[in-house]
Design an enzyme around this catalytic site. Structure first.
Site, PDB file in Angstrom:
ATOM      1  N   HIS A  87     -24.815 -34.914   8.912  1.00  0.00           N
ATOM      2  CA  HIS A  87     -25.518 -33.509   8.454  1.00  0.00           C
ATOM      3  C   HIS A  87     -25.877 -33.518   6.909  1.00  0.00           C
ATOM      4  CE1 HIS A  87     -24.972 -30.883  11.964  1.00  0.00           C
ATOM      5  NE2 HIS A  87     -23.881 -31.733  12.198  1.00  0.00           N
ATOM      6  N   ASN A 129     -24.126 -25.287  15.661  1.00  0.00           N
ATOM      7  CA  ASN A 129     -25.526 -25.924  15.639  1.00  0.00           C
ATOM      8  C   ASN A 129     -26.572 -25.071  16.218  1.00  0.00           C
ATOM      9  OD1 ASN A 129     -24.830 -28.592  14.817  1.00  0.00           O
ATOM     10  ND2 ASN A 129     -24.491 -29.559  16.653  1.00  0.00           N
TER      11      ASN A 129
HETATM   12  C1  HEM Z   1     -15.339 -33.930  16.820  1.00  0.00           C
HETATM   13  C2  HEM Z   1     -16.430 -33.526  16.824  1.00  0.00           C
HETATM   14  C3  HEM Z   1     -17.075 -33.355  15.448  1.00  0.00           C
HETATM   15  C4  HEM Z   1     -16.608 -34.009  14.230  1.00  0.00           C
HETATM   16  C5  HEM Z   1     -15.356 -34.902  13.681  1.00  0.00           C
HETATM   17  C6  HEM Z   1     -17.476 -33.427  13.160  1.00  0.00           C
HETATM   18  C7  HEM Z   1     -17.162 -34.033  12.001  1.00  0.00           C
HETATM   19  C8  HEM Z   1     -18.297 -33.593  10.822  1.00  0.00           C
HETATM   20  C9  HEM Z   1     -18.040 -34.110   9.380  1.00  0.00           C
HETATM   21  C10 HEM Z   1     -17.030 -34.971   8.956  1.00  0.00           C
HETATM   22  C11 HEM Z   1     -19.161 -33.251   8.729  1.00  0.00           C
HETATM   23  C12 HEM Z   1     -19.352 -33.420   7.197  1.00  0.00           C
HETATM   24  C13 HEM Z   1     -18.768 -32.230   6.581  1.00  0.00           C
HETATM   25  C14 HEM Z   1     -18.783 -32.447   5.166  1.00  0.00           C
HETATM   26  O1  HEM Z   1     -18.995 -33.396   4.521  1.00  0.00           O
HETATM   27  O2  HEM Z   1     -18.738 -30.982   4.379  1.00  0.00           O
HETATM   28  C15 HEM Z   1     -19.533 -32.558   9.808  1.00  0.00           C
HETATM   29  C16 HEM Z   1     -20.571 -31.656   9.343  1.00  0.00           C
HETATM   30  C17 HEM Z   1     -21.177 -30.832  10.203  1.00  0.00           C
HETATM   31  N1  HEM Z   1     -20.988 -30.615  11.557  1.00  0.00           N
HETATM   32 FE1  HEM Z   1     -19.686 -31.607  12.617  1.00  0.00          FE
HETATM   33  N2  HEM Z   1     -18.283 -32.705  13.541  1.00  0.00           N
HETATM   34  C18 HEM Z   1     -18.059 -32.698  15.172  1.00  0.00           C
HETATM   35  C19 HEM Z   1     -18.558 -31.948  16.036  1.00  0.00           C
HETATM   36  C20 HEM Z   1     -19.697 -30.906  15.658  1.00  0.00           C
HETATM   37  C21 HEM Z   1     -20.113 -29.799  16.490  1.00  0.00           C
HETATM   38  C22 HEM Z   1     -19.778 -29.924  17.838  1.00  0.00           C
HETATM   39  C23 HEM Z   1     -20.985 -29.183  15.630  1.00  0.00           C
HETATM   40  C24 HEM Z   1     -21.720 -27.983  16.248  1.00  0.00           C
HETATM   41  C25 HEM Z   1     -21.320 -27.168  17.183  1.00  0.00           C
HETATM   42  C26 HEM Z   1     -20.739 -29.660  14.258  1.00  0.00           C
HETATM   43  C27 HEM Z   1     -21.752 -28.947  13.293  1.00  0.00           C
HETATM   44  C28 HEM Z   1     -21.649 -29.503  12.123  1.00  0.00           C
HETATM   45  C29 HEM Z   1     -22.444 -28.935  10.828  1.00  0.00           C
HETATM   46  C30 HEM Z   1     -23.427 -27.805  11.251  1.00  0.00           C
HETATM   47  C31 HEM Z   1     -22.148 -29.817   9.809  1.00  0.00           C
HETATM   48  C32 HEM Z   1     -22.631 -29.588   8.558  1.00  0.00           C
HETATM   49  C33 HEM Z   1     -22.061 -28.571   7.784  1.00  0.00           C
HETATM   50  C34 HEM Z   1     -22.731 -28.240   6.383  1.00  0.00           C
HETATM   51  O3  HEM Z   1     -23.747 -27.751   6.321  1.00  0.00           O
HETATM   52  O4  HEM Z   1     -22.063 -28.541   5.196  1.00  0.00           O
HETATM   53  N3  HEM Z   1     -20.184 -30.761  14.244  1.00  0.00           N
HETATM   54  N4  HEM Z   1     -19.214 -32.538  10.921  1.00  0.00           N
END
Ligand code: HEM
Length: 489
Positions: free
Chosen positions: A56, A130
């Site tokens: 992201h 999401n």
């Molecule tokens: C085990 C599953 C998942 C892991 C380990 C994971 C891990 C991460 C990590 C490490 C980031 C970066 C965060 C940052 O640097 O601030 C991120 C961002 C993000 N993830 Fe996940 N994610 C997973 C599943 C999901 C799912 C299922 C969704 C939605 C339902 C999701 C939505 C997002 C969103 C929207 C961001 C961006 C947040 C922002 O705008 O700063 N992720 N994710």
């Protein structure tokens, strides 16, 4: 800005005499180390970037307000910000794509992040969702592998369709989301024209300590619209920031986008024998079984003043919960409770929650015993840095806010989800589509899979499509110049 002339200074506040010519030893001589302004300017520039988000990375943010429109839901949760009709809570949202780097194009086929931070009186509540109600996998242990397939091949540094479909074909739980992604919602017209979903099941707890299960749906008041595939390709080249620009311009001209928040509520005990495992994020709950209940409206009315400090340094984490809202045993959500704050401590720093965009309204920094660390600027004025202690005015725990206890059973073990039906809901989604939508879905899948080099991957994936709906499998096979394997029919 006042008209008074402002003197330029170094970071330590000393006036700068010359910002155009570095100090050299003679007109043609080398630059002197004594030019401390030059050294500071260059050294600071060298450190201007924080690491981009590991996923992201490309996104746009906006500020706004959330207003409760139906306080009936306070019978399900004691969350303070939801307890009164008309109550307003300031919020921030960040929209994003998933796989691309910070400078990548907006109009690619990819889920979109829909990450909301509510600045409530009881701390920040982050709903990091999401624009899809489901996800590709259902156990966090698979996430790093999944994301590797979406990113660049370590040898070629190119996007790798073999890796993408190899992984999906061996992870049939992804079929529902793969179908969703290749349909019309796979490339939204704008960030304003898409819904947002919490995706996971969460637990709500009311004032009597009674729990229910909940799923969140932000429905776009602008309507849901997809982008034509050819136009999306064209825009990716001509205006890679198309969605970012659209959001910024809409808010700037006063056309404030809004979403109505609904929830589905499942009685606590239904989780034991509902036809779908409610903690499996690859599945939805039927709206007939659990209808949408309106909660409130979110309106975006202010652009960030500064992208870096408000969007790049924003730290949204599923671990940021408030009393009345708790995690469920969803294995993906459980993994996310660790991953986000962990990456943010690395990406921004241990004290990232002190930054203005992340700092809670209730000034948590002076209300706990976490002290010091890099860039810490506020330890409060207390000298007590331990607990328990004899000091009445030092922060004390509040037993009222302890988590709702839940029963555990079974052995500690690595166990797969027992439900293996990855096909019914994916097939239902296919069958729900109009003829035109189905045509576009098949075309998108075929165009994508055409680039895969190995027939075994294609055939394994065709089998999944066929099991979801024979027509779906037959049509993809035909588009790829292959046949559905005999043993699958
Ligand atoms: C085990 C599953 C998942 C892991 C380990 C994971 C891990 C991460 C990590 C490490 C980031 C970066 C965060 C940052 O640097 O601030 C991120 C961002 C993000 N993830 Fe996940 N994610 C997973 C599943 C999901 C799912 C299922 C969704 C939605 C339902 C999701 C939505 C997002 C969103 C929207 C961001 C961006 C947040 C922002 O705008 O700063 N992720 N994710």
């Amino acid at each position: 800005m006042s008209n008074e002339k402002k003197r330029m200074t170094t970071a330590s506040g000393a006036p700068v005499g010359d910002n155009q010519n570095s100090i050299t030893a003679g007109e043609r001589g080398p630059t002197l180390i004594q030019d401390v302004h030059f050294l500071e300017k260059m050294a600071h520039f060298d450190r201007e970037r924080v690491p981009e988000r590991v996923v992201h990375a490309k996104g746009a943010g906006a500020h706004g307000v959330f207003e409760v429109t139906n306080d009936e839901i306070s019978k399900y949760t004691k969350a303070d910000f939801l307890n009164e009709k008309g109550k307003q809570t300031p919020m921030f949202i960040r929209f994003s794509t998933v796989a691309g780097e910070l400078g990548s194009a907006d109009t690619v086929r990819d889920p979109r992040g829909f990450a909301v931070k509510f600045y409530t009186q009881e701390g920040n509540y982050d709903l990091v969702g999401n624009n899809t109600p489901i996800f590709f996998i259902r156990d966090a242990i698979k996430f790093p592998d999944f994301i590797h397939t979406q990113k660049r091949n370590p040898r070629t540094h190119l996007k790798d369709k073999n890796a993408v479909w190899d992984f999906w074909s061996y992870s049939p739980e992804s079929l529902h989301q793969v179908t969703y992604l290749h349909g019309d919602r796979g490339i939204p017209a704008t960030f304003r024209h898409m819904n947002g979903y919490g995706s996971h099941t969460f637990k709500w707890v009311n004032h009597n300590g009674e729990p229910v299960w909940v799923k969140y749906h932000f429905i776009s008041d602008q309507g849901v619209k997809g982008l034509d595939v050819d136009l999306a390709d064209e825009l990716a080249g001509k205006n890679p920031d198309y969605h970012t620009e659209d959001l910024y311009n809409a808010i700037e001209k006063g056309d404030h986008p809004s979403w109505t928040l609904y929830v589905q509520i499942m009685p606590y005990d239904d989780a034991k024998d509902y036809k779908w495992d409610p903690f499996d994020v690859t599945k939805i709950w039927s709206h007939a079984d659990y209808p949408l209940i309106e909660v409130g409206r979110m309106t975006l009315d202010r652009n960030p003043e500064n992208y870096f400090t408000e969007v790049e340094q924003a730290a949204l984490s599923p671990a940021n919960l408030v009393p009345g809202i708790e995690a469920s045993p969803d294995k993906m959500l459980q993994g996310r409770l660790f991953s986000y704050s962990d990456t943010q401590r690395y990406r921004i720093g241990a004290n990232h929650q002190q930054l203005p965009i992340n700092r809670p309204l209730n000034d948590a920094n002076t209300s706990n015993y976490q002290f010091d660390g890099p860039m810490r600027y506020d330890n409060g004025s207390r000298s007590v840095h331990y607990e328990p202690n004899r000091y009445e005015t030092a922060p004390k725990e509040d037993p009222e806010t302890k988590i709702n206890p839940f029963e555990i059973y079974g052995n500690a073990d690595s166990v797969a989800y027992s439900q293996k039906d990855h096909y019914t809901q994916a097939g239902d989604l296919y069958r729900l589509m109009s003829t035109d939508e189905k045509d576009r879905l098949i075309q998108n899948v075929v165009d994508h899979m055409m680039k895969v080099d190995y027939d075994d991957i294609k055939l394994r994936q065709i089998e999944h499509f066929y099991k979801a709906d024979p027509e779906y499998g037959e049509r993809v096979a035909e588009g790829l110049g292959l046949k559905v394997p005999e043993n699958v029919r």
